[in-house]
Write a protein that holds these residues in place. Structure first.
Motif, mmCIF file in Angstrom:
data_model
loop_
_atom_site.group_PDB
_atom_site.id
_atom_site.type_symbol
_atom_site.label_atom_id
_atom_site.label_comp_id
_atom_site.label_asym_id
_atom_site.label_seq_id
_atom_site.Cartn_x
_atom_site.Cartn_y
_atom_site.Cartn_z
ATOM 1 N N GLY A 40 0.647 -1.275 -0.104
ATOM 2 C CA GLY A 40 0.057 -0.106 0.152
ATOM 3 C C GLY A 40 0.854 1.337 -0.095
ATOM 4 O O GLY A 40 0.125 2.404 0.263
ATOM 5 N N VAL A 41 2.139 1.301 -0.243
ATOM 6 C CA VAL A 41 3.021 2.377 -0.341
ATOM 7 C C VAL A 41 3.233 2.826 -1.546
ATOM 8 O O VAL A 41 3.731 1.739 -2.526
ATOM 9 N N ALA A 42 3.410 3.854 -2.163
ATOM 10 C CA ALA A 42 3.550 4.415 -3.462
ATOM 11 C C ALA A 42 4.914 4.744 -3.600
ATOM 12 O O ALA A 42 5.336 5.798 -2.995
ATOM 13 N N PRO A 43 5.668 3.914 -4.555
ATOM 14 C CA PRO A 43 7.057 4.256 -4.697
ATOM 15 C C PRO A 43 7.360 5.382 -5.814
ATOM 16 O O PRO A 43 6.401 5.439 -6.543
ATOM 17 N N HIS A 44 8.261 6.088 -5.867
ATOM 18 C CA HIS A 44 8.750 6.969 -6.961
ATOM 19 C C HIS A 44 10.182 6.510 -7.260
ATOM 20 O O HIS A 44 11.012 6.295 -6.645
ATOM 21 N N ARG A 45 10.201 6.446 -8.676
ATOM 22 C CA ARG A 45 11.733 6.261 -9.233
ATOM 23 C C ARG A 45 12.200 7.505 -9.856
ATOM 24 O O ARG A 45 11.406 8.412 -10.511
ATOM 25 N N TRP A 46 13.631 7.678 -9.771
ATOM 26 C CA TRP A 46 14.185 8.676 -10.633
ATOM 27 C C TRP A 46 15.305 7.951 -11.462
ATOM 28 O O TRP A 46 16.328 7.447 -10.840
ATOM 29 N N THR A 47 15.178 8.010 -12.703
ATOM 30 C CA THR A 47 16.335 7.253 -13.503
ATOM 31 C C THR A 47 17.271 8.469 -14.048
ATOM 32 O O THR A 47 16.956 9.293 -14.553
ATOM 33 N N ASP A 48 18.534 7.889 -13.965
ATOM 34 C CA ASP A 48 19.647 8.816 -14.338
ATOM 35 C C ASP A 48 19.320 8.708 -15.838
ATOM 36 O O ASP A 48 19.888 7.770 -16.580
ATOM 37 N N PRO A 49 19.348 10.037 -16.503
ATOM 38 C CA PRO A 49 19.326 10.104 -18.027
ATOM 39 C C PRO A 49 20.536 9.664 -18.720
ATOM 40 O O PRO A 49 20.538 9.376 -19.841
ATOM 41 N N ASP A 50 21.638 9.721 -17.975
ATOM 42 C CA ASP A 50 23.099 9.578 -18.607
ATOM 43 C C ASP A 50 23.272 7.919 -18.432
ATOM 44 O O ASP A 50 24.217 7.632 -18.897
ATOM 45 N N GLN A 51 22.679 7.458 -17.364
ATOM 46 C CA GLN A 51 22.894 5.943 -17.042
ATOM 47 C C GLN A 51 21.577 5.464 -16.960
ATOM 48 O O GLN A 51 21.046 5.026 -15.700
ATOM 49 N N PRO A 52 20.746 5.099 -18.133
ATOM 50 C CA PRO A 52 19.243 4.640 -17.867
ATOM 51 C C PRO A 52 19.241 3.087 -17.277
ATOM 52 O O PRO A 52 18.310 2.781 -16.795
ATOM 53 N N HIS A 53 20.363 2.584 -16.929
ATOM 54 C CA HIS A 53 20.387 1.343 -16.181
ATOM 55 C C HIS A 53 20.342 1.571 -14.774
ATOM 56 O O HIS A 53 20.651 0.559 -13.878
ATOM 57 N N LYS A 54 20.508 2.870 -14.206
ATOM 58 C CA LYS A 54 20.480 3.063 -12.806
ATOM 59 C C LYS A 54 19.361 4.142 -12.310
ATOM 60 O O LYS A 54 19.059 5.009 -13.152
#
Length: 388
Positions: A40-54
Motif C-alpha cells: 500500500g505504499v506508492a514508490p517513486h523512481r528517478w532514472t539517471d538520463p545519462d545512465q538509464p540502467h541506474k
C-alpha cells in the motif's frame, strides 16, 4: 495482502542483487517498488538520463505534509573481484553470530531495516510522516544522491530530519570530512628512451604531482590542528593517489599517464583553496612539459565532490537519533557520506546505522546479528515516536 517480510528476509533479498556500482541496480529497484506497492505504499523512481540502467527509489508514508523523517541509504556496493570470500558474497550466510554477504554492513542491512520500517509505519498510522530514499553510485563519489534529493523535493513534501544509515555501530555521527578528486591525464610526447630529453615522459612528469601530495600530507600532519580538525582521525586534510597507469614500453617515453588525486578536507578548510593549490602545481608542471614539446599538456576533470557534514547547533536530526539511541557522546568520521549533500540541500542530517565501518568493502563483509537487531530496535522506537 502480501506477506510482510522480516528485516532479515528483506536484507537477504537485497543482497541477492549484485548491484556493484559499475552495473545496473534496476532489478533491485523493481523489487523494492513491487514490495512497497504490495503493502500500500506508492514508490517513486528517478532514472539517471545519462545512465538509464541506474535509478533511485523513494517513498512517503503518513500525513501528506512537510517535516518527515527521512531514512537514507544507497543501493550500490563495491566489487568482490579478487577478494578471497569464504562464502557466496551475494547470499546472506549466518555464522558465528554474524551475517556475511556483500552489503550486509555497507549498507543493505540498513536499507532493509528502512524498508521494513516504512511498511510498519504505514500500517501503524503514524502522525508524523516518514520517507525512504535509496540512491545509487554512492560508492563512486556520492554522485547519485544530489539528483535524487532534487527529484524528491519535486514529488514529495520536503522532509526535515535525515538519518543516513552508514555503519556507525548505531552511534550518532554529526560530522565528516568533505571530499573531492580530479582525474589527471598527463599527455606526453613519445620518443625512444635513448633520446628521452627530446620527448616528454608523461609518467615521469606525473611524479612531481604525486610527490606534491606527499609533501602536503607531511606538512599537514606536522601542523597543529584547529579545534574543528582535532576531533577527526587523522586531524588534517589528506591528499591521496590510489591508482596510476600509463606507458607502452620500457624504452619509449610514456605518451599517457592517468591518475586521480583526491582530497579529504576537514570542515573548516575550503575546497577552493586546495583546488587552487593543486591547479597551480599542474600549471607549473605543464609549462615545463610544453617547453620541450608544445603538444604536451595536462587535462583535468573533477571526478567527485562531496561536501562535509558540519555539526549542527541544536540539530533536529541529531536530537532525534540521540533520543532513540541514548547516545550523547560526540562522534565524527573521516569518510564522506550523502549526509553532507542532504545538509547542503537544507535538511538537518545525522549518520546512524548498524555495523562497523571497518567491515565495509572487505572480503567476508559482515554485520553482527546484535548490531542488526539493534538497528531493528531503533526502527521500532522511531515508528513509536512517529505515532505519538
Amino acid at each position: 495482502m502480501a506477506q510482510r517480510l522480516t528485516p532479515l528476509e528483506i536484507m537477504t533479498k537485497l543482497i541477492s542483487f549484485p548491484t556493484v556500482s559499475r552495473d545496473t541496480n534496476l532489478p533491485l529497484v523493481d523489487w523494492v517498488e513491487d514490495y512497497l506497492r504490495d503493502h500500500g505504499v506508492a514508490p517513486h523512481r528517478w532514472t539517471d538520463p545519462d545512465q538509464p540502467h541506474k535509478a533511485a527509489v523513494f517513498a512517503h508514508v503518513g500525513p501528506w505534509q512537510e517535516g518527515a523523517v527521512v531514512l537514507s541509504g544507497h543501493t550500490d556496493v563495491v566489487p568482490v573481484d579478487g577478494q578471497p570470500w569464504d562464502t557466496d558474497p551475494f547470499t546472506v550466510t549466518e555464522k558465528d553470530g554474524k551475517y556475511f554477504g556483500r552489503g550486509t554492513c555497507d549498507m543493505k542491512g540498513f536499507d532493509a531495516l528502512a524498508i521494513w520500517a516504512l511498511v510498519e509505519a504505514h500500517n501503524a498510522g503514524i502522525k508524523r510522516p516518514l520517507q525512504l530514499a535509496l540512491s545509487f553510485d554512492e560508492e563512486v563519489g556520492c554522485t547519485g544522491a544530489p539528483p535524487m534529493i532534487e527529484a524528491m523535493q519535486q514529488v514529495l513534501p520536503k522532509g526535515s530530519a535525515v538519518v543516513v544509515g552508514e555503519p556507525s555501530t548505531m552511534q550518532a555521527v554529526t560530522g565528516h570530512k568533505g571530499g573531492f578528486g580530479y582525474d589527471t591525464h598527463m599527455v606526453g610526447f613519445e620518443v625512444h628512451s635513448s633520446i628521452m630529453h627530446t620527448g616528454v615522459n608523461a609518467i615521469m612528469e606525473a611524479a612531481p604531482l604525486v610527490n606534491w601530495a606527499n609533501e602536503q600530507n607531511a606538512r599537514n600532519r606536522a601542523a597543529t590542528p584547529s579545534d574543528v580538525a582535532a576531533v577527526f582521525d587523522p586531524p588534517w586534510t589528506t591528499v591521496h593517489v590510489g591508482m596510476i597507469e600509463g606507458g607502452t614500453a620500457h624504452n619509449i617515453t610514456a605518451k599517457d599517464c592517468h591518475f586521480m588525486l583526491d582530497f579529504r578536507t576537514v570542515p573548516d578548510e575550503r575546497k577552493a583553496d586546495w583546488r587552487d593549490a593543486y591547479f597551480q602545481q599542474v600549471r607549473e608542471v605543464e609549462a615545463r612539459m610544453q617547453a620541450i614539446h608544445p603538444e604536451a599538456r595536462i587535462e583535468l576533470s573533477e571526478n567527485f565532490s562531496i561536501p562535509g557534514l558540519v555539526p549542527e547547533q541544536d540539530g533536529e536530526a541529531e536530537a532525534l537519533v540521540r533520543a532513540l539511541t541514548g547516545d550523547n557522546a560526540s562522534h565524527v568520521v573521516s569518510y564522506g557520506t550523502e549526509a553532507g549533500q542532504f545538509q547542503e540541500a537544507g535538511y538537518s542530517a545525522v549518520i546512524c546505522g548498524p555495523g562497523d565501518i571497518a567491515q565495509a568493502h572487505q572480503p567476508n563483509e559482515f554485520i553482527t546479528i546484535s548490531q542488526f537487531n539493534a538497528g531493528q530496535k531503533f526502527m521500532e522506537r522511531l515508528v513509536e515516536r512517529l505515532c505519538a
